[in-house]
Design an enzyme around this catalytic site. Structure first.
Site, PDB file in Angstrom:
ATOM      1  N   ASP A  80       0.834  -1.368   0.019  1.00 18.80           N
ATOM      2  CA  ASP A  80       0.018   0.053   0.024  1.00 18.80           C
ATOM      3  C   ASP A  80       0.788   1.239   0.002  1.00 18.80           C
ATOM      4  OD1 ASP A  80       0.919  -0.243   2.643  1.00 18.80           O
ATOM      5  OD2 ASP A  80      -1.157   0.145   3.472  1.00 18.80           O
ATOM      6  N   SER A  81       2.122   1.202  -0.115  1.00 17.16           N
ATOM      7  CA  SER A  81       3.319   2.137  -0.412  1.00 17.16           C
ATOM      8  C   SER A  81       2.784   2.723  -1.697  1.00 17.16           C
ATOM      9  CB  SER A  81       4.457   1.926  -0.263  1.00 17.16           C
ATOM     10  OG  SER A  81       4.887   0.515  -1.016  1.00 17.16           O
TER      11      SER A  81
ATOM     12  N   ASP B 136      -1.000  -6.290  -0.482  1.00 19.06           N
ATOM     13  CA  ASP B 136      -1.519  -5.547   1.037  1.00 19.06           C
ATOM     14  C   ASP B 136      -2.950  -5.468   1.042  1.00 19.06           C
ATOM     15  OD1 ASP B 136       0.434  -4.981   2.830  1.00 19.06           O
ATOM     16  OD2 ASP B 136       1.244  -3.132   1.881  1.00 19.06           O
TER      17      ASP B 136
ATOM     18  N   LYS C 169      -1.116  -9.347   2.843  1.00 20.46           N
ATOM     19  CA  LYS C 169      -0.248  -8.876   4.224  1.00 20.46           C
ATOM     20  C   LYS C 169      -1.182  -8.202   4.897  1.00 20.46           C
ATOM     21  CE  LYS C 169       3.395  -5.864   3.813  1.00 20.46           C
ATOM     22  NZ  LYS C 169       2.838  -4.784   4.651  1.00 20.46           N
TER      23      LYS C 169
ATOM     24  N   GLU D 135      -1.211  -5.448   8.700  1.00 23.83           N
ATOM     25  CA  GLU D 135      -0.505  -4.960   9.691  1.00 23.83           C
ATOM     26  C   GLU D 135      -0.975  -5.301  11.319  1.00 23.83           C
ATOM     27  OE1 GLU D 135       0.220  -0.620   8.949  1.00 23.83           O
ATOM     28  OE2 GLU D 135       0.940  -1.128   6.906  1.00 23.83           O
TER      29      GLU D 135
ATOM     30  N   GLU E 195       9.367  -4.123  10.048  1.00 23.37           N
ATOM     31  CA  GLU E 195       9.889  -2.830   9.675  1.00 23.37           C
ATOM     32  C   GLU E 195      10.416  -1.795  10.540  1.00 23.37           C
ATOM     33  OE1 GLU E 195       6.961  -0.875   7.134  1.00 23.37           O
ATOM     34  OE2 GLU E 195       8.172   0.910   6.930  1.00 23.37           O
TER      35      GLU E 195
HETATM   36  O1  KIV Z   1       3.600  -1.198   1.549  1.00 20.14           O
HETATM   37  C1  KIV Z   1       4.968  -1.593   1.597  1.00 20.14           C
HETATM   38  O2  KIV Z   1       5.530  -1.274   0.778  1.00 20.14           O
HETATM   39  C2  KIV Z   1       5.259  -2.453   2.557  1.00 20.14           C
HETATM   40  C3  KIV Z   1       6.949  -2.422   2.594  1.00 20.14           C
HETATM   41  C4  KIV Z   1       7.471  -1.242   3.432  1.00 20.14           C
HETATM   42  C5  KIV Z   1       7.102  -3.665   3.644  1.00 20.14           C
HETATM   43  O3  KIV Z   1       4.438  -2.645   3.403  1.00 20.14           O
END
Ligand code: KIV
Length: 274
Positions: free
Chosen positions: A46-47, A85, A115, A117, A184
């Site tokens: 989600d970056s 994500d 993924k 969090e 992280e």
């Molecule tokens: O969203 C992302 O790019 C991440 C990485 C920083 C692991 O979660």
């Protein structure tokens, strides 16, 4: 083509001490290059919100954004294990809602895993998603979706109490059935401790050299992001400069009548040509 990377491959790599390589990907051409280079894991992170969509955090990213970009990445990927994500609030409202959203990233997006969090507080949700047959990657330490609670992008788990909480989080996520764990921005000693105490692979970002694998945001390592570069990023290229130089040359060529030339142009068909 090498064999597709699966959860068993990741477990095997950890057992053999073979480092796992991971990068983020958000689009078809980049994912294709990363996959063909042999990166083991591609994360549709989600970056995306920050490096591609221009937001100043990951919070505005939606399920629609994630499905859209995951589809592009999985269409390009033959070998890598693709993780998508779960965006902000897509797994916190109810287990049913989390399951529905996880299923979309797998069925519509084509990802192999999702993924999310959080630690102990998301363990029940992880159990529900894993029970539905969806591999889950955990993510603890600096969790950008909680940035308003954490008060900034800072190293997490530096004191004993916070380090101990992160160790408990890692254990509870392992017990819940995750297949890998992203650590992280945590001290390297803590990352080592967690890596040695759980049976599933740890993937570090800003977590030092002792994790089972490493991930970076592709745009950061290629020099395609502007502004502050975190200490943990190693920059392998300067794409920003390559693009700027190329575009400046293009503008200059047009303005100076150097492009297009005859070689770049078409001609009328001659009357007697077939
Ligand atoms: O969203 C992302 O790019 C991440 C990485 C920083 C692991 O979660």
């Amino acid at each position: 083509m090498n064999d597709k990377v699966t959860v068993s491959t990741l477990r095997k790599y950890k057992a053999e001490g073979k480092k796992i390589t991971a990068l983020t990907a958000y689009d078809y051409p980049t994912a294709k290059i990363l996959d063909e280079c042999g990166v083991d894991m591609l994360l549709v992170g989600d970056s995306l919100g920050m490096v591609v969509l221009g937001y100043d955090s990951t919070i505005p990213v939606t399920m629609e954004d994630m499905v859209h970009h995951t589809k592009a990445v999985t269409r390009a990927t033959q070998r890598a294990f693709v993780i998508a994500d779960m965006p902000f609030m897509s797994y916190n409202i109810s287990k049913e809602n989390a399951l529905r959203n996880a299923a979309r990233l797998i069925a519509e997006g084509g990802a192999q895993s999702i993924k999310l969090e959080g630690g102990i507080e998301v363990a029940e949700t992880v159990i529900a998603i894993v029970s539905a047959g969806i591999p889950v990657v955990g993510h603890i330490g600096l969790t950008p979706q909680s940035i308003n609670q954490l008060g900034g992008y800072k190293v997490q788990g530096r004191d004993e109490e916070k380090a101990s909480k992160l160790k408990k989080d890692a254990k509870s996520l392992e017990d819940a059935g995750i297949c890998a764990l992203v650590l992280e921005c945590v001290p390297m000693e803590l990352a080592k401790d967690i890596t040695e105490s759980i049976s599933i692979p740890t993937i570090g970002i800003g977590a030092g050299p002792y994790c089972d694998g490493q991930i970076l945001v592709t745009h950061d390592m290629l020099g395609f992001t502007q502004g502050h570069r975190p200490k943990f990023v190693k920059q392998y290229a300067n794409i920003d400069k390559i693009i700027r130089d190329s575009v400046n040359n293009y503008i200059s060529d047009i303005q100076n009548y150097l492009f297009p030339t005859i070689e770049n142009s078409f001609t009328l068909r001659k009357k007697d040509s077939k």
